[in-house]
Design a protein around this motif. Structure first.
Motif, PDB file in Angstrom:
ATOM      1  N   ASP B  19       0.860  -0.985  -0.019  1.00 45.91           N
ATOM      2  CA  ASP B  19       0.209  -0.050   0.097  1.00 45.91           C
ATOM      3  C   ASP B  19       0.637   1.318   0.162  1.00 45.91           C
ATOM      4  OD1 ASP B  19      -2.241  -1.708   0.153  1.00 45.91           O
ATOM      5  OD2 ASP B  19      -2.412  -1.614   2.522  1.00 45.91           O
ATOM      6  N   GLY B  20       2.096   1.168   0.550  1.00 46.24           N
ATOM      7  CA  GLY B  20       2.971   2.631   0.395  1.00 46.24           C
ATOM      8  C   GLY B  20       2.931   3.164   1.619  1.00 46.24           C
ATOM      9  N   TYR B  21       2.045   2.778   2.757  1.00 49.24           N
ATOM     10  CA  TYR B  21       1.908   3.398   3.932  1.00 49.24           C
ATOM     11  C   TYR B  21       1.466   2.652   4.815  1.00 49.24           C
ATOM     12  CZ  TYR B  21      -3.240   3.627   3.458  1.00 49.24           C
ATOM     13  OH  TYR B  21      -4.573   3.007   3.518  1.00 49.24           O
ATOM     14  N   PRO B 151      -3.228   5.173  -2.350  1.00 52.62           N
ATOM     15  CA  PRO B 151      -2.552   3.869  -1.768  1.00 52.62           C
ATOM     16  C   PRO B 151      -2.353   3.222  -3.270  1.00 52.62           C
ATOM     17  CG  PRO B 151      -4.711   4.153  -0.719  1.00 52.62           C
ATOM     18  CD  PRO B 151      -4.537   5.392  -1.652  1.00 52.62           C
ATOM     19  N   SER B 153       0.740   3.964  -5.022  1.00 53.88           N
ATOM     20  CA  SER B 153       1.129   4.908  -5.910  1.00 53.88           C
ATOM     21  C   SER B 153       2.680   4.995  -5.650  1.00 53.88           C
ATOM     22  CB  SER B 153       0.562   6.268  -5.876  1.00 53.88           C
ATOM     23  OG  SER B 153       0.596   6.878  -4.540  1.00 53.88           O
ATOM     24  N   HIS B 154       3.266   4.359  -4.544  1.00 59.54           N
ATOM     25  CA  HIS B 154       4.568   4.712  -4.176  1.00 59.54           C
ATOM     26  C   HIS B 154       5.552   4.073  -5.043  1.00 59.54           C
ATOM     27  CE1 HIS B 154       3.172   0.940  -2.652  1.00 59.54           C
ATOM     28  NE2 HIS B 154       4.394   0.562  -2.345  1.00 59.54           N
ATOM     29  N   PHE B 185       4.548   7.070   5.635  1.00 63.66           N
ATOM     30  CA  PHE B 185       4.610   6.821   3.957  1.00 63.66           C
ATOM     31  C   PHE B 185       5.823   6.392   3.575  1.00 63.66           C
ATOM     32  CE2 PHE B 185       0.906  10.051   2.896  1.00 63.66           C
ATOM     33  CZ  PHE B 185      -0.088   9.606   3.394  1.00 63.66           C
ATOM     34  N   LEU B 189       4.798   7.963  -2.106  1.00 63.51           N
ATOM     35  CA  LEU B 189       3.292   8.214  -2.030  1.00 63.51           C
ATOM     36  C   LEU B 189       2.898   9.077  -2.827  1.00 63.51           C
ATOM     37  CD1 LEU B 189       1.309   5.740  -1.240  1.00 63.51           C
ATOM     38  CD2 LEU B 189       0.977   7.134   0.686  1.00 63.51           C
ATOM     39  N   HIS B 191       0.322  12.387  -2.712  1.00 69.60           N
ATOM     40  CA  HIS B 191      -0.277  13.086  -1.921  1.00 69.60           C
ATOM     41  C   HIS B 191      -0.605  14.513  -2.176  1.00 69.60           C
ATOM     42  CE1 HIS B 191       3.896  13.733  -0.518  1.00 69.60           C
ATOM     43  NE2 HIS B 191       3.187  14.973   0.067  1.00 69.60           N
TER      44      HIS B 191
END
Lengths: 95, 300
Positions: B19-21, B151, B153-154, B185, B189, B191
């Motif tokens: 999820d990157g976080y 979520p 995208s990282h 994060f 990611l 944002h």
């Protein structure tokens, strides 16, 4: 006077009837034309937008990945741009 | 829930990779949130060159985190909380490098919002990463300026502002949650700061940390052998439902047809984090490597 509304739809695949995964709306009519919902995708697919009166301006071509980049991801690939022309009564220049 | 020693578990690390976080609601105690609201407000004033009661030394970029805000009060206490220190240690090591911090002070009824962006230049394809902690010292209601983020995208290789054209992405989130919530994060990611439709000022403290050691098995690995799968864990053959791969094969609906490439990136990052260069999710990397090995042997 005529002003443009522009709708970007990013689809999950390269076919115009695949589902919307992202979108952006830019309103040259300064609110005189119809608006779109913001919480949910305004249309299920590109074809659904066409059936609601949007005209396709640009569709992406498929590009082969460069050697070494076959398995990496970056931007959203399937960007379709639509327009709708709106008759406005004002000068449309007010922000 | 974090492991008993407050470091992350293997499955939590897998969730971060996918999820990157990671998000921890209400992690920081009530009294410390109250003191941090005051201290961060003063830190924001100090950083803006305004009159301020914040007198602790501001850390310089490159300083070990253990040497930052040692004469501070609530910020140092926040960093030393076992729950916070455990998250940091799991992701970037025992004493990571202070990159920078900032207090994002968003006044009530702010109508400005940021375009979606990444806090980085295009990074190299090596798997190392920084983390950015996002801490909210008070309740944030829906529409009250909670950070928007995407979520999954990282691991995309994009320019910092190149994603600003995406006004809406299916599955993006706008933070809302209780006081004391901390999110960690991956630096990649996507944002953006949001409008604050409430009457209340919104405070968010962001801290970027660089790893100072290889990010290999720094978390609590008590569950590692049980959940770490081998390449035969393949969704089209014999998938396990209790393994790391089951988390790493999860993709976002906005990935569309790119989902399997995201899975390959998850597997690559997991290889780095575990030191297991044979690790795979659904056989994609192993299949290609076997062919390359075959050709290499043929040409020898």
């Amino acid at each position: 006077m005529i002003r443009q509304q522009i709708l970007y739809l990013w689809l999950g695949g390269g076919a115009l009837d695949t589902g919307v995964v992202a979108w952006a709306f830019h309103d040259g009519s300064n609110g005189e034309g119809p608006s779109l919902p913001v919480e949910e995708p305004p249309y299920r697919s590109g074809v659904a937008a066409m059936r609601d009166g949007w005209f396709l301006l640009q569709s992406p071509r498929s590009v082969a990945p460069r050697p070494g980049e076959e398995h990496y991801t970056n931007y959203l690939n399937h960007e379709f741009i639509f327009e709708r022309r709106i008759e406005v009564t004002g000068d449309g220049s007010l922000q | 829930m974090p492991a008993a020693d407050h470091r992350l578990t293997t499955l939590e690390m897998a969730q971060f990779v996918t999820d990157g976080y990671l998000r921890f609601d209400g992690l920081i105690p009530y009294d410390l949130n109250r003191r941090l609201r005051k201290e961060l407000t003063q830190l924001a004033r100090r950083k803006a060159g305004m009159e301020s009661t914040f007198e602790a030394a501001l850390p310089q970029t490159g300083t070990p985190l253990s040497e930052c805000y040692t004469d501070g009060d609530a910020i140092r206490e926040f960093l030393d909380l076992p729950s916070v220190a455990g998250i940091i240690k799991s992701l970037v090591g025992t004493d990571p490098v202070f990159d920078h911090d900032w207090v994002h002070y968003l006044r009530g009824n702010t109508q400005h919002e940021q375009h979606l962006h990444v806090d980085a230049v295009i990074d190299t394809i090596d798997p190392t990463f920084d983390i950015q902690l996002f801490y909210f010292p008070h309740d944030v209601e829906a529409g009250a300026g909670g950070t928007r983020f995407v979520p999954g995208s990282h691991l995309r290789h994009v320019r910092a502002e190149g994603v600003g054209r995406y006004q809406h992405i299916v599955g993006d989130q706008r933070f809302e949650g209780p006081a004391g919530t901390l999110m960690a994060f991956h630096h990649g990611l996507w944002h953006a700061g949001q409008k604050n439709h409430s009457d209340r000022d919104r405070i968010m403290y962001k801290l970027r940390l660089n790893p100072s050691e290889p990010q290999v098995r720094l978390w609590n690995t008590d569950d590692f052998d049980e959940v770490h799968n081998d390449y035969r864990d393949h969704t089209f053959a014999h998938p396990r439902r209790d393994s790391v791969a089951e988390i790493l094969r999860r993709t976002q609906s906005w990935h569309g047809e790119d989902g399997r490439y995201e899975q390959m990136q998850h597997a690559r990052l997991w290889r780095y984090l575990t030191g297991d260069n044979n690790y795979d999710v659904d056989y994609y990397l192993t299949r290609l490597e076997a062919r390359a090995e075959m050709l290499s042997a043929d040409n020898a």
